[in-house]
Write an enzyme that holds these catalytic residues in place. Structure first.
Site, PDB file in Angstrom:
ATOM      1  N   ASP A  43      21.289  27.172 -45.767  1.00 57.52           N
ATOM      2  CA  ASP A  43      22.551  26.798 -46.431  1.00 57.52           C
ATOM      3  C   ASP A  43      22.828  27.757 -47.590  1.00 57.52           C
ATOM      4  OD1 ASP A  43      20.628  25.851 -48.167  1.00 57.52           O
ATOM      5  OD2 ASP A  43      21.444  23.823 -48.330  1.00 57.52           O
ATOM      6  N   SER A  44      21.903  28.713 -47.812  1.00 61.92           N
ATOM      7  CA  SER A  44      22.169  29.839 -48.713  1.00 61.92           C
ATOM      8  C   SER A  44      23.367  30.642 -48.201  1.00 61.92           C
ATOM      9  CB  SER A  44      20.934  30.736 -48.831  1.00 61.92           C
ATOM     10  OG  SER A  44      20.425  31.058 -47.555  1.00 61.92           O
ATOM     11  N   ASP A  82      19.724  24.878 -41.195  1.00 64.85           N
ATOM     12  CA  ASP A  82      19.567  24.116 -42.430  1.00 64.85           C
ATOM     13  C   ASP A  82      20.634  23.030 -42.462  1.00 64.85           C
ATOM     14  OD1 ASP A  82      18.211  23.768 -44.767  1.00 64.85           O
ATOM     15  OD2 ASP A  82      18.969  25.588 -45.737  1.00 64.85           O
ATOM     16  N   LYS A 112      16.209  21.997 -40.661  1.00 66.92           N
ATOM     17  CA  LYS A 112      15.458  21.887 -41.914  1.00 66.92           C
ATOM     18  C   LYS A 112      16.144  20.870 -42.811  1.00 66.92           C
ATOM     19  CE  LYS A 112      15.426  25.217 -45.289  1.00 66.92           C
ATOM     20  NZ  LYS A 112      15.975  24.465 -46.451  1.00 66.92           N
ATOM     21  N   GLU A 114      15.723  19.050 -46.863  1.00 67.65           N
ATOM     22  CA  GLU A 114      15.060  19.105 -48.163  1.00 67.65           C
ATOM     23  C   GLU A 114      14.583  17.714 -48.561  1.00 67.65           C
ATOM     24  OE1 GLU A 114      17.561  20.898 -51.155  1.00 67.65           O
ATOM     25  OE2 GLU A 114      17.832  22.740 -49.998  1.00 67.65           O
ATOM     26  N   GLU A 181       9.181  26.058 -52.047  1.00 66.92           N
ATOM     27  CA  GLU A 181      10.033  26.958 -52.835  1.00 66.92           C
ATOM     28  C   GLU A 181       9.703  26.870 -54.326  1.00 66.92           C
ATOM     29  OE1 GLU A 181      14.212  26.954 -51.886  1.00 66.92           O
ATOM     30  OE2 GLU A 181      14.712  28.211 -53.601  1.00 66.92           O
TER      31      GLU A 181
HETATM   32  O1  KIV Z   1      18.942  28.154 -47.542  1.00 63.44           O
HETATM   33  C1  KIV Z   1      17.974  28.920 -47.542  1.00 63.44           C
HETATM   34  O2  KIV Z   1      18.095  30.147 -47.365  1.00 63.44           O
HETATM   35  C2  KIV Z   1      16.667  28.333 -47.735  1.00 63.44           C
HETATM   36  C3  KIV Z   1      15.526  29.270 -47.959  1.00 63.44           C
HETATM   37  C4  KIV Z   1      15.571  29.732 -49.343  1.00 63.44           C
HETATM   38  C5  KIV Z   1      14.230  28.667 -47.603  1.00 63.44           C
HETATM   39  O3  KIV Z   1      16.532  27.153 -47.776  1.00 63.44           O
END
Ligand code: KIV
Length: 263
Positions: A43-44, A82, A112, A114, A181
């Site tokens: 989600d980056s 994510d 993924k 969190e 992280e």
């Molecule tokens: O969103 C992302 O890129 C991440 C990584 C930093 C693990 O969650």
């Protein structure tokens, strides 16, 4: 050979896992060609591709769109999508339905989420319904408003105890690996020794079972400063700027197109 969640699990203690993020088809083909075992459509995306200042605004539709592009570029890497903020926090049902969209509509291999032990019921529900899950503890950027900034987590002994409990609960619930992280290196080491599944560190030191970097950071695509843990393996931002400048100069001077580029 195709990377599967079983192969990622089995790599613990055997092979360090060099993982990267991708958000588009072209980059995914290059990452896959380099033999990267796990490609995360993080989600980056919100910050790296869409220009937001946090990960919070990115939507399900945007994440699905980019995940599908990455899946089309990959032949061997495991593609993990994510789950964006508020796509799984509201209820187990909504989490399951949205995770299912990443598998069914975008073709991802896993998702993924969190969060620590409190996320175990969702991880169990996803696993029971055939959706593999990568956990994510330590600094969890979707909680940035509550955490108060991008700070190293796990400096206090009680935080370390909590992280160990979180890792154990997520493993018991069925996560195939865990992102750690921004934790101090000794904490990354302790969590890695305690876990039966691979730990994938980002700012978590040398002793994790694998590492992950945001591809835009490691390629030097940003002009702004990257975090201390994000080693820059290239300066593509500077290379691109030089190419754009040269192109503009040549068009303005009338030297592009030349004979060889004209019909
Ligand atoms: O969103 C992302 O890129 C991440 C990584 C930093 C693990 O969650």
């Amino acid at each position: 050979m195709q990377w599967t969640t079983a192969r990622i699990r089995a790599a613990k203690g055997q092979q360090k896992l060099a993982c990267l993020t991708a958000y588009d088809y072209a980059t995914a083909t290059l990452i896959d060609g380099a033999g990267v075992p796990l490609t995360l459509v993080g989600d980056s995306l919100a910050m790296a591709m869409l220009g937001y200042t946090t990960t919070l605004p990115v939507t399900m539709e945007e994440m699905l769109h980019h995940t599908a592009a990455v899946v089309r570029g990959v032949t061997q890497s495991l593609v993990v999508a994510d789950m964006p903020f508020l796509s799984y926090q509201v209820s187990l049902e909504q989490g399951l339905a949205n995770a299912g969209r990443f598998i069914k509509e975008a073709g991802a291999d896993a998702v993924k989420v969190e969060g620590g032990a409190f996320r175990a019921p969702l991880v169990e529900a996803l696993n029971q319904n055939g959706i593999p899950v990568l956990g994510h503890i330590g600094l969890t950027p979707q909680s940035i408003k509550q955490v108060g900034g991008y700070k190293v987590q796990g400096r206090a002994p009680e935080q370390v105890t909590q992280l160990l409990a979180d890792a154990a609960a997520l493993e018991a619930a069925g996560c195939f690996a865990l992102v750690l992280e921004c934790v101090p290196e000794p904490v990354g080491r302790q969590l890695t020794a305690a876990a039966g599944i691979p730990t994938i560190g980002i700012g978590a030191g040398r002793y994790c079972d694998g590492q992950i970097l945001v591809t835009h950071d490691m390629l030097g695509l940003h002009s702004h400063l990257t975090p201390r843990f994000a080693k820059r393996y290239a300066e593509l931002g500077a290379t691109m700027t030089a190419a754009f400048d040269a192109y503009k100069d040549e068009v303005e001077a009338g030297t592009f197109p030349s004979d060889e580029h004209a019909y």
